[in-house]
Motif scaffolding. Structure first.
Motif, PDB file in Angstrom:
ATOM      1  N   HIS A  58      -9.055  -0.124   2.575  1.00 45.50           N
ATOM      2  CA  HIS A  58      -8.897  -1.388   3.312  1.00 45.50           C
ATOM      3  C   HIS A  58      -8.099  -1.255   4.604  1.00 45.50           C
ATOM      4  O   HIS A  58      -8.186  -2.120   5.468  1.00 45.50           O
ATOM      5  N   ALA A  59      -7.317  -0.164   4.719  1.00 46.96           N
ATOM      6  CA  ALA A  59      -6.407  -0.054   5.868  1.00 46.96           C
ATOM      7  C   ALA A  59      -7.147   0.284   7.147  1.00 46.96           C
ATOM      8  O   ALA A  59      -8.072   1.094   7.148  1.00 46.96           O
ATOM      9  N   LYS A  60      -6.700  -0.358   8.236  1.00 47.09           N
ATOM     10  CA  LYS A  60      -7.267  -0.041   9.551  1.00 47.09           C
ATOM     11  C   LYS A  60      -6.217   0.631  10.441  1.00 47.09           C
ATOM     12  O   LYS A  60      -6.391   0.707  11.646  1.00 47.09           O
ATOM     13  N   LYS A  61      -5.110   1.048   9.844  1.00 47.81           N
ATOM     14  CA  LYS A  61      -4.033   1.684  10.614  1.00 47.81           C
ATOM     15  C   LYS A  61      -3.676   3.001   9.935  1.00 47.81           C
ATOM     16  O   LYS A  61      -3.945   3.180   8.739  1.00 47.81           O
ATOM     17  N   PRO A  62      -3.047   3.914  10.692  1.00 42.00           N
ATOM     18  CA  PRO A  62      -2.709   5.221  10.111  1.00 42.00           C
ATOM     19  C   PRO A  62      -1.797   5.110   8.882  1.00 42.00           C
ATOM     20  O   PRO A  62      -0.888   4.277   8.857  1.00 42.00           O
ATOM     21  N   LEU A  63      -2.080   5.935   7.895  1.00 40.20           N
ATOM     22  CA  LEU A  63      -1.240   5.962   6.687  1.00 40.20           C
ATOM     23  C   LEU A  63      -0.105   6.975   6.872  1.00 40.20           C
ATOM     24  O   LEU A  63      -0.339   8.165   7.081  1.00 40.20           O
ATOM     25  N   ASP A  64       1.103   6.450   6.765  1.00 42.90           N
ATOM     26  CA  ASP A  64       2.349   7.208   6.945  1.00 42.90           C
ATOM     27  C   ASP A  64       2.899   7.441   5.533  1.00 42.90           C
ATOM     28  O   ASP A  64       3.539   6.564   4.963  1.00 42.90           O
ATOM     29  N   VAL A  65       2.583   8.608   4.973  1.00 41.27           N
ATOM     30  CA  VAL A  65       2.850   8.834   3.545  1.00 41.27           C
ATOM     31  C   VAL A  65       4.161   9.602   3.353  1.00 41.27           C
ATOM     32  O   VAL A  65       4.332  10.698   3.894  1.00 41.27           O
ATOM     33  N   HIS A  66       5.060   8.997   2.590  1.00 36.51           N
ATOM     34  CA  HIS A  66       6.408   9.538   2.345  1.00 36.51           C
ATOM     35  C   HIS A  66       6.472  10.062   0.910  1.00 36.51           C
ATOM     36  O   HIS A  66       6.482   9.278  -0.030  1.00 36.51           O
ATOM     37  N   LEU A  67       6.489  11.386   0.786  1.00 36.38           N
ATOM     38  CA  LEU A  67       6.491  11.996  -0.544  1.00 36.38           C
ATOM     39  C   LEU A  67       7.910  12.187  -1.047  1.00 36.38           C
ATOM     40  O   LEU A  67       8.676  12.978  -0.487  1.00 36.38           O
ATOM     41  N   MET A  68       8.256  11.487  -2.107  1.00 28.56           N
ATOM     42  CA  MET A  68       9.542  11.703  -2.774  1.00 28.56           C
ATOM     43  C   MET A  68       9.226  12.400  -4.084  1.00 28.56           C
ATOM     44  O   MET A  68       9.334  11.816  -5.178  1.00 28.56           O
ATOM     45  N   ILE A  69       8.757  13.638  -3.953  1.00 25.23           N
ATOM     46  CA  ILE A  69       8.285  14.405  -5.118  1.00 25.23           C
ATOM     47  C   ILE A  69       8.741  15.858  -4.990  1.00 25.23           C
ATOM     48  O   ILE A  69       8.939  16.349  -3.883  1.00 25.23           O
ATOM     49  N   THR A  70       8.877  16.499  -6.129  1.00 30.45           N
ATOM     50  CA  THR A  70       9.152  17.939  -6.109  1.00 30.45           C
ATOM     51  C   THR A  70       7.814  18.673  -5.944  1.00 30.45           C
ATOM     52  O   THR A  70       6.751  18.101  -6.219  1.00 30.45           O
ATOM     53  N   ASN A  71       7.855  19.889  -5.511  1.00 28.06           N
ATOM     54  CA  ASN A  71       6.648  20.711  -5.299  1.00 28.06           C
ATOM     55  C   ASN A  71       5.549  20.008  -4.505  1.00 28.06           C
ATOM     56  O   ASN A  71       4.399  19.953  -4.955  1.00 28.06           O
ATOM     57  N   PRO A  72       5.845  19.478  -3.340  1.00 23.88           N
ATOM     58  CA  PRO A  72       4.803  18.763  -2.599  1.00 23.88           C
ATOM     59  C   PRO A  72       3.609  19.650  -2.212  1.00 23.88           C
ATOM     60  O   PRO A  72       2.484  19.147  -2.119  1.00 23.88           O
TER      61      PRO A  72
END
Ligand code: DX5
Ligand code: ZN
Length: 216
Positions: A58-72
């Motif tokens: 549904h998004a029409k704008k860039p996805l700025d993905v913030h990973l708060m995970i180990t082993n990305p």
């Protein structure tokens, strides 16, 4: 450049995720901030790929993905396939950060590194010319709606100084507790991108709140 606004989806109404993504499409938001939490790196679990796919649809704008995970590293290709354009990993979660950054860039995404509140900005001295963005955490990661940590302003200034001293092209994003009161000083200190979750979604008129943040 004038600063960008990246509203955090974490504070949206998940029962109406399509509606809220469309609301952001129709707003002055520049990016959509997506928080991925694994319950290990941070004491909370947010959502995973199926939800991200819905957002992307549904998004029409860039996805700025913030990973708060180990082993990305293990999931970088999956996030690329789900439509991430800017991918942030945490300095504190990466043993071989340079390798992680190169992997993100090899998939054609913008590479960004987040620093927790206790992590000194100077740890990025040897990497600042390899990254597209530094994310300064202005709360302890894991939850929306927390109080802004005031020392973050100093960290934004220090990051700006580092970027200028090294002639880096990296931009600075600030994430956590951002509102219309601290936004002006954040911009003055050198922030290029403001993430705002609860301040936007808990307001009466999120579209207008984004306009207000944009016109700081
Ligand atoms: C916190 C997340 C933030 C959060 C911001 O771990 O990284 O992106 O959604 O929410 P607010 O703006 O409410 O602090
Ligand atoms: Zn975030």
């Amino acid at each position: 450049m004038s600063h960008l606004i990246s509203p955090s989806i974490l504070s949206c109404d998940f029962a109406n995720i399509q509606r809220d993504v469309e609301l952001l499409n129709s707003s002055k938001a520049d990016w959509l901030h997506i928080d991925i939490m694994d319950g290990v790196f941070v004491p909370n679990i947010s959502f995973g790929f199926p939800v991200l796919e819905v957002i992307k649809k549904h998004a029409k704008k860039p996805l700025d993905v913030h990973l708060m995970i180990t082993n990305p590293d293990q999931y970088i290709e999956d996030f690329h396939n789900c439509g991430a354009e800017i991918l942030t990993v945490h300095y504190e979660a990466c043993t071989h950060l340079h390798r992680t950054i190169e992997l993100i860039k090899s998939k054609g995404m913008k590479a960004s590194v987040a620093l927790n509140s206790h992590t000194n900005v100077m740890v990025l001295e040897d990497l600042i010319n390899d990254i597209d963005m530094v994310l300064i955490m202005s709360v302890n990661p894991g939850f929306g709606g927390q109080k802004f940590i005031n020392n973050s302003l100093l960290k934004v200034k220090q990051t700006k100084d580092l970027i200028q001293r090294k002639s880096s092209k990296a931009i600075i994003e600030v994430d956590g507790g951002v509102n219309n009161k601290n936004a002006p000083s954040l911009i003055k200190s050198g922030a290029d991108v403001l993430v705002a979750g609860s301040h936007v979604f808990n307001s009466k008129d999120p579209v207008q709140t984004i306009v207000d943040l944009k016109s700081v």
